[in-house]
Design a protein around this motif. Structure first.
Motif, PDB file in Angstrom:
ATOM      1  N   ALA A  99      67.730 -37.334  -0.446  1.00 54.32           N
ATOM      2  CA  ALA A  99      67.246 -37.126  -2.021  1.00 54.32           C
ATOM      3  C   ALA A  99      69.226 -36.454  -2.113  1.00 54.32           C
ATOM      4  CB  ALA A  99      67.074 -36.628  -2.126  1.00 54.32           C
ATOM      5  N   LEU A 100      69.382 -35.796  -1.407  1.00 54.39           N
ATOM      6  CA  LEU A 100      70.644 -34.962  -1.605  1.00 54.39           C
ATOM      7  C   LEU A 100      72.120 -35.532  -1.622  1.00 54.39           C
ATOM      8  CD1 LEU A 100      71.567 -31.840  -2.821  1.00 54.39           C
ATOM      9  CD2 LEU A 100      71.218 -31.040   0.268  1.00 54.39           C
ATOM     10  N   LEU A 101      71.673 -36.444  -0.923  1.00 53.55           N
ATOM     11  CA  LEU A 101      72.618 -37.506  -0.113  1.00 53.55           C
ATOM     12  C   LEU A 101      73.474 -38.526  -1.152  1.00 53.55           C
ATOM     13  CD1 LEU A 101      72.624 -39.063   3.133  1.00 53.55           C
ATOM     14  CD2 LEU A 101      74.266 -37.508   2.890  1.00 53.55           C
ATOM     15  N   CYS A 102      71.301 -38.673  -1.735  1.00 57.72           N
ATOM     16  CA  CYS A 102      71.706 -39.759  -2.869  1.00 57.72           C
ATOM     17  C   CYS A 102      72.415 -39.106  -4.362  1.00 57.72           C
ATOM     18  CB  CYS A 102      69.946 -40.269  -2.810  1.00 57.72           C
ATOM     19  SG  CYS A 102      69.806 -41.454  -2.435  1.00 57.72           S
ATOM     20  N   PHE A 103      71.654 -38.408  -3.878  1.00 60.56           N
ATOM     21  CA  PHE A 103      72.524 -36.419  -5.757  1.00 60.56           C
ATOM     22  C   PHE A 103      73.503 -36.540  -5.893  1.00 60.56           C
ATOM     23  CE2 PHE A 103      72.340 -32.566  -8.042  1.00 60.56           C
ATOM     24  CZ  PHE A 103      72.449 -32.826  -9.012  1.00 60.56           C
ATOM     25  N   ALA A 104      74.188 -36.231  -4.904  1.00 65.61           N
ATOM     26  CA  ALA A 104      76.093 -36.179  -4.360  1.00 65.61           C
ATOM     27  C   ALA A 104      76.646 -37.339  -4.870  1.00 65.61           C
ATOM     28  CB  ALA A 104      75.813 -35.472  -3.396  1.00 65.61           C
ATOM     29  N   LEU A 105      76.026 -38.607  -4.138  1.00 63.81           N
ATOM     30  CA  LEU A 105      76.650 -39.591  -4.024  1.00 63.81           C
ATOM     31  C   LEU A 105      76.807 -39.698  -6.492  1.00 63.81           C
ATOM     32  CD1 LEU A 105      75.723 -42.128  -1.594  1.00 63.81           C
ATOM     33  CD2 LEU A 105      77.900 -41.298  -1.883  1.00 63.81           C
ATOM     34  N   THR A 106      75.688 -40.246  -6.447  1.00 69.20           N
ATOM     35  CA  THR A 106      75.458 -40.158  -7.737  1.00 69.20           C
ATOM     36  C   THR A 106      76.560 -39.526  -8.784  1.00 69.20           C
ATOM     37  OG1 THR A 106      72.699 -40.740  -7.492  1.00 69.20           O
ATOM     38  CG2 THR A 106      73.860 -41.044  -9.806  1.00 69.20           C
ATOM     39  N   LEU A 107      76.573 -37.930  -8.385  1.00 68.35           N
ATOM     40  CA  LEU A 107      77.155 -37.317  -9.712  1.00 68.35           C
ATOM     41  C   LEU A 107      78.886 -37.503  -9.571  1.00 68.35           C
ATOM     42  CD1 LEU A 107      76.597 -34.989 -10.682  1.00 68.35           C
ATOM     43  CD2 LEU A 107      77.358 -33.217  -8.562  1.00 68.35           C
ATOM     44  N   ARG A 108      79.201 -38.175  -7.948  1.00 65.67           N
ATOM     45  CA  ARG A 108      80.466 -38.375  -8.175  1.00 65.67           C
ATOM     46  C   ARG A 108      80.739 -40.217  -8.313  1.00 65.67           C
ATOM     47  NH1 ARG A 108      85.282 -36.166  -6.161  1.00 65.67           N
ATOM     48  NH2 ARG A 108      85.627 -38.435  -5.196  1.00 65.67           N
ATOM     49  N   GLY A 109      79.366 -40.570  -9.495  1.00 66.15           N
ATOM     50  CA  GLY A 109      80.046 -42.135 -10.479  1.00 66.15           C
ATOM     51  C   GLY A 109      79.961 -42.916  -8.643  1.00 66.15           C
ATOM     52  N   TRP A 110      79.320 -43.022  -7.904  1.00 68.68           N
ATOM     53  CA  TRP A 110      78.588 -43.370  -6.782  1.00 68.68           C
ATOM     54  C   TRP A 110      77.545 -44.388  -6.826  1.00 68.68           C
ATOM     55  CZ3 TRP A 110      82.829 -45.496  -4.044  1.00 68.68           C
ATOM     56  CH2 TRP A 110      83.677 -44.502  -4.277  1.00 68.68           C
ATOM     57  N   ARG A 111      77.102 -45.717  -6.644  1.00 64.64           N
ATOM     58  CA  ARG A 111      75.907 -46.183  -6.465  1.00 64.64           C
ATOM     59  C   ARG A 111      75.159 -45.768  -5.203  1.00 64.64           C
ATOM     60  NH1 ARG A 111      73.256 -49.434  -9.319  1.00 64.64           N
ATOM     61  NH2 ARG A 111      75.198 -50.756  -9.988  1.00 64.64           N
ATOM     62  N   PRO A 112      74.104 -44.831  -4.919  1.00 61.41           N
ATOM     63  CA  PRO A 112      73.199 -44.514  -4.077  1.00 61.41           C
ATOM     64  C   PRO A 112      72.446 -46.251  -3.180  1.00 61.41           C
ATOM     65  CG  PRO A 112      72.097 -43.765  -5.603  1.00 61.41           C
ATOM     66  CD  PRO A 112      73.631 -44.596  -5.832  1.00 61.41           C
ATOM     67  N   PRO A 113      72.525 -46.038  -1.728  1.00 65.76           N
ATOM     68  CA  PRO A 113      72.099 -47.032  -1.389  1.00 65.76           C
ATOM     69  C   PRO A 113      70.732 -47.010  -1.644  1.00 65.76           C
ATOM     70  CG  PRO A 113      73.227 -45.762   0.710  1.00 65.76           C
ATOM     71  CD  PRO A 113      73.724 -45.182  -0.799  1.00 65.76           C
ATOM     72  N   GLU A 114      69.952 -48.385  -2.528  1.00 69.50           N
ATOM     73  CA  GLU A 114      68.622 -47.977  -2.974  1.00 69.50           C
ATOM     74  C   GLU A 114      67.826 -47.747  -1.103  1.00 69.50           C
ATOM     75  OE1 GLU A 114      67.710 -48.499  -5.702  1.00 69.50           O
ATOM     76  OE2 GLU A 114      65.854 -49.283  -5.036  1.00 69.50           O
ATOM     77  N   VAL A 115      68.077 -48.167   0.021  1.00 68.28           N
ATOM     78  CA  VAL A 115      67.340 -48.775   0.956  1.00 68.28           C
ATOM     79  C   VAL A 115      67.523 -46.308   0.734  1.00 68.28           C
ATOM     80  CG1 VAL A 115      67.676 -49.744   2.422  1.00 68.28           C
ATOM     81  CG2 VAL A 115      69.330 -48.191   2.511  1.00 68.28           C
ATOM     82  N   LEU A 116      68.257 -45.275   0.501  1.00 65.69           N
ATOM     83  CA  LEU A 116      68.027 -44.286   0.748  1.00 65.69           C
ATOM     84  C   LEU A 116      66.800 -43.985  -0.358  1.00 65.69           C
ATOM     85  CD1 LEU A 116      71.738 -42.189   1.641  1.00 65.69           C
ATOM     86  CD2 LEU A 116      70.259 -42.615   2.967  1.00 65.69           C
ATOM     87  N   ARG A 117      68.062 -44.162  -1.564  1.00 64.00           N
ATOM     88  CA  ARG A 117      66.837 -44.295  -2.459  1.00 64.00           C
ATOM     89  C   ARG A 117      65.045 -43.649  -2.251  1.00 64.00           C
ATOM     90  NH1 ARG A 117      67.321 -44.137  -7.895  1.00 64.00           N
ATOM     91  NH2 ARG A 117      66.919 -45.644  -8.308  1.00 64.00           N
ATOM     92  N   ARG A 118      64.754 -45.434  -1.783  1.00 63.66           N
ATOM     93  CA  ARG A 118      63.412 -45.199  -1.140  1.00 63.66           C
ATOM     94  C   ARG A 118      63.093 -44.842  -0.100  1.00 63.66           C
ATOM     95  NH1 ARG A 118      65.110 -51.436  -1.821  1.00 63.66           N
ATOM     96  NH2 ARG A 118      64.693 -50.952   0.114  1.00 63.66           N
ATOM     97  N   GLY A 119      63.961 -44.392   0.884  1.00 64.31           N
ATOM     98  CA  GLY A 119      63.039 -43.905   2.221  1.00 64.31           C
ATOM     99  C   GLY A 119      63.055 -44.925   3.120  1.00 64.31           C
ATOM    100  N   SER A 120      63.464 -46.370   3.139  1.00 63.54           N
ATOM    101  CA  SER A 120      63.408 -47.165   3.967  1.00 63.54           C
ATOM    102  C   SER A 120      65.000 -47.490   4.836  1.00 63.54           C
ATOM    103  CB  SER A 120      62.882 -48.788   3.765  1.00 63.54           C
ATOM    104  OG  SER A 120      64.008 -48.337   2.202  1.00 63.54           O
ATOM    105  N   PHE A 121      65.656 -46.496   5.103  1.00 63.12           N
ATOM    106  CA  PHE A 121      67.114 -46.332   5.638  1.00 63.12           C
ATOM    107  C   PHE A 121      66.407 -46.037   7.385  1.00 63.12           C
ATOM    108  CE2 PHE A 121      65.779 -42.284   4.412  1.00 63.12           C
ATOM    109  CZ  PHE A 121      66.219 -41.430   5.817  1.00 63.12           C
TER     110      PHE A 121
END
Ligand SMILES: C[S@@+](CC[C@H](N)C(=O)[O-])C[C@H]1O[C@@H](n2cnc3c(N)ncnc32)[C@H](O)[C@@H]1O
Length: 509
Positions: free
Chosen positions: A25-47
């Motif tokens: 969740a922290l990786l996704c937040f840091a990526l989104t904040l910088r304007g990158w689409r976070p990998p969907e698998v990371l967001r869903r927890g199936s990575f």
């Protein structure tokens, strides 16, 4: 130790620590904040995530406990690191994690699934150029398109100041005989005596005397792994970015969200100077020069997708956050790595109160008049700061919570049991955060006692006293069983009132 360590320090294990920096969740937040689409698998927890050079593997094990739908592959060439984490994984029934006793070179010969995320913590600056090339080759072959890499390293120019310290420790540890921890203690003591004389490098370089003083309180395990490897290379960010580019990786931003806020550390004129660089890697390096950075935690993406402003805003708006401390414990001024930052009550009080009710999305927070009045930028900035200072954290989506909770409970039961004997990973897996929550040994013993239907203060004292640990109050040692149990009873009452509701809210109690 034989030749298998390839110049890496041998005969002494790394510290037993869990790091939050690459929790999904922290990786996704840091990526989104910088304007990158976070990998969907990371967001869903199936990575699928890998951690080469995992040390004791506690971070990967905890993440595996918190993310049953994800897969983890962690490896380290130190057999005692892997033996310990395999025992933990077996006891906790972690079917989704593999812990391999392999070198980077052995591992590179292995086929495996494509990886969505790779964490390289405490590795890049501390291994040889050959081993970095092997790791890069693994990233090139196995990182999935859209995948993310977390990498930490000693950075230039800030590390320049500490080069003589490393040299001093290496030279002094080579002197005389005896076990390595004793030689480390003597080397630190020696450096401290030199520092006390002042002058020379000690007088001319800010922060050096303080760093030597801090070393006196660090474990020999930390000092050995930080300073005593044959390879010890500090990097300009631009050089790391160039190496990563060979594996098709692009710099995505600082992993610690507040490090993306350049105005915290740079004046407008300094920011304008950094903006004159046409190459983003050069711009980042100029900022490091102007702030004298000595350590970096970077994210790189392979084929990362840029978000448009509206979609970035929408994703940030739906990101939920949880408080990691009681709302009334939020400071009014926080000591941070970049100095003291005010937390104005007009913003942080309503924010704390809202988050104390349970996880809230940015959009939901902005729906509250007191926070709407502060403006969206201020609320988002506050969440960035709270998150970076471990006072709050982004949470995983509600979907999958029941599975995460069942898995985290199994993992936490095993971790709590270990606190009987001081074998303490020190963090419990939160199904809400998908990350760790630190607990002290005493807190863990209180939680374990409650599970077992035992009296918590008596249970805690039974185990602490068996290890020869004493309890103190107001700087005084509690003498005898009765006084120690009474103090633990007082602490248990405070724990039940303040910490337990928080731990329950995070799903770890
Ligand atoms: C500083 S520790 C970091 C451990 C872990 N990533 C963490 O952050 O807690 C670096 C680890 O890399 C491992 N290591 C160093 N060189 C290695 C190599 N060539 N192959 C496999 N592991 C290696 C060491 O044994 C050590 O446990």
């Amino acid at each position: 130790m034989g030749g298998w360590t390839e110049g890496y320090v041998g005969g002494i294990d790394y510290i037993r620590a869990v790091y939050r920096d690459w929790s999904p969740a922290l990786l996704c937040f840091a990526l989104t904040l910088r304007g990158w689409r976070p990998p969907e698998v990371l967001r869903r927890g199936s990575f699928t995530m890998a951690e080469p050079g995992c040390g004791h593997g506690l971070t990967s094990a905890l993440l595996a406990g918190a993310h049953p739908a994800a897969r983890f592959e962690a490896m380290d060439f130190n057999p005692s690191h892997i033996a310990g984490v395999r025992r933990l994984a077996d006891d906790a029934g972690l079917a989704n994690a593999t812990f391999l006793e392999e070198s980077f070179a052995d591992h590179a010969r292995r086929e495996g699934p494509m990886l969505d995320a790779v964490a390289l913590h405490g590795v890049w600056s501390w291994v040889s150029a050959e081993n970095r090339a092997i790791l890069l080759d693994t990233l090139r072959r196995r990182l999935a398109p859209g995948g993310v890499v977390f990498v930490s390293y000693n950075a230039l120019p800030g590390t320049l100041a500490y080069m003589p310290l490393r040299r001093l420790l290496v030279e002094r540890c080579a002197e005389g005989g005896g076990p390595l921890p004793d030689r480390i203690a003597r080397a630190v003591e020696f450096a401290s005596r030199m520092a006390a004389q002042g002058g020379g490098w000690f007088g001319a370089t800010d922060g050096v005397v303080e760093r030597i003083e801090q070393l006196r309180h660090k474990s020999p395990n930390y000092i050995a792994h930080e300073y005593l490897n044959s390879d010890w290379t500090a990097f300009y960010h631009a050089d790391v970015a160039r190496e990563m580019a060979a594996a098709k990786l692009e710099f995505a931003g600082a992993a610690v969200p507040m490090e993306q806020l350049h105005d915290l550390t740079l004046s407008p004129a300094q920011q304008a100077l950094a903006a004159e660089a046409s190459d983003p890697a050069q711009g980042e390096t100029l900022r490091d020069v102007m702030t004298n950075r000595s350590f970096r935690r970077d994210l790189f993406v392979k084929g990362g997708e840029r978000l448009g402003p509206a979609e970035r805003r929408a994703l940030l708006g739906e990101t939920r956050f949880a408080l990691l401390t009681a709302a009334d414990d939020l400071p009014e001024v926080a000591s941070t790595p970049v100095g003291r930052l005010p937390f104005p009550p007009a913003l942080y009080q309503p924010l704390g109160e809202a988050l104390a009710e349970g996880p809230q999305s940015l959009d939901a927070l902005l729906g509250r008049p007191a926070l709407a009045a502060q403006g969206e930028d201020a609320v988002l900035r506050a969440l960035v700061l709270l998150t970076s200072l471990s006072l709050a954290a982004p949470v995983m989506p509600e979907e999958g919570f029941a599975e995460r909770k069942a898995s985290a409970e199994r993992f936490n039961a095993v971790v709590l049991e270990r606190h009987r004997f001081g074998d303490t990973p020190g963090q419990l897996a939160s199904p809400l955060l998908g990350a760790g929550v630190p607990v002290s040994r005493i807190e863990a013993l209180f939680l374990l006692a409650a599970r077992l239907g035992e009296d918590p203060p008596a249970f805690a004292w039974h185990h602490l006293s068996a290890d020869g640990i004493t309890i103190g109050r107001d700087g005084e040692r509690c003498e005898g069983d009765e006084a120690s149990r009474a103090e633990l009873a007082r602490r248990h009452a405070a724990f039940t009132q303040r910490r337990l509701p928080l731990l329950k809210g995070l799903g770890v109690a």
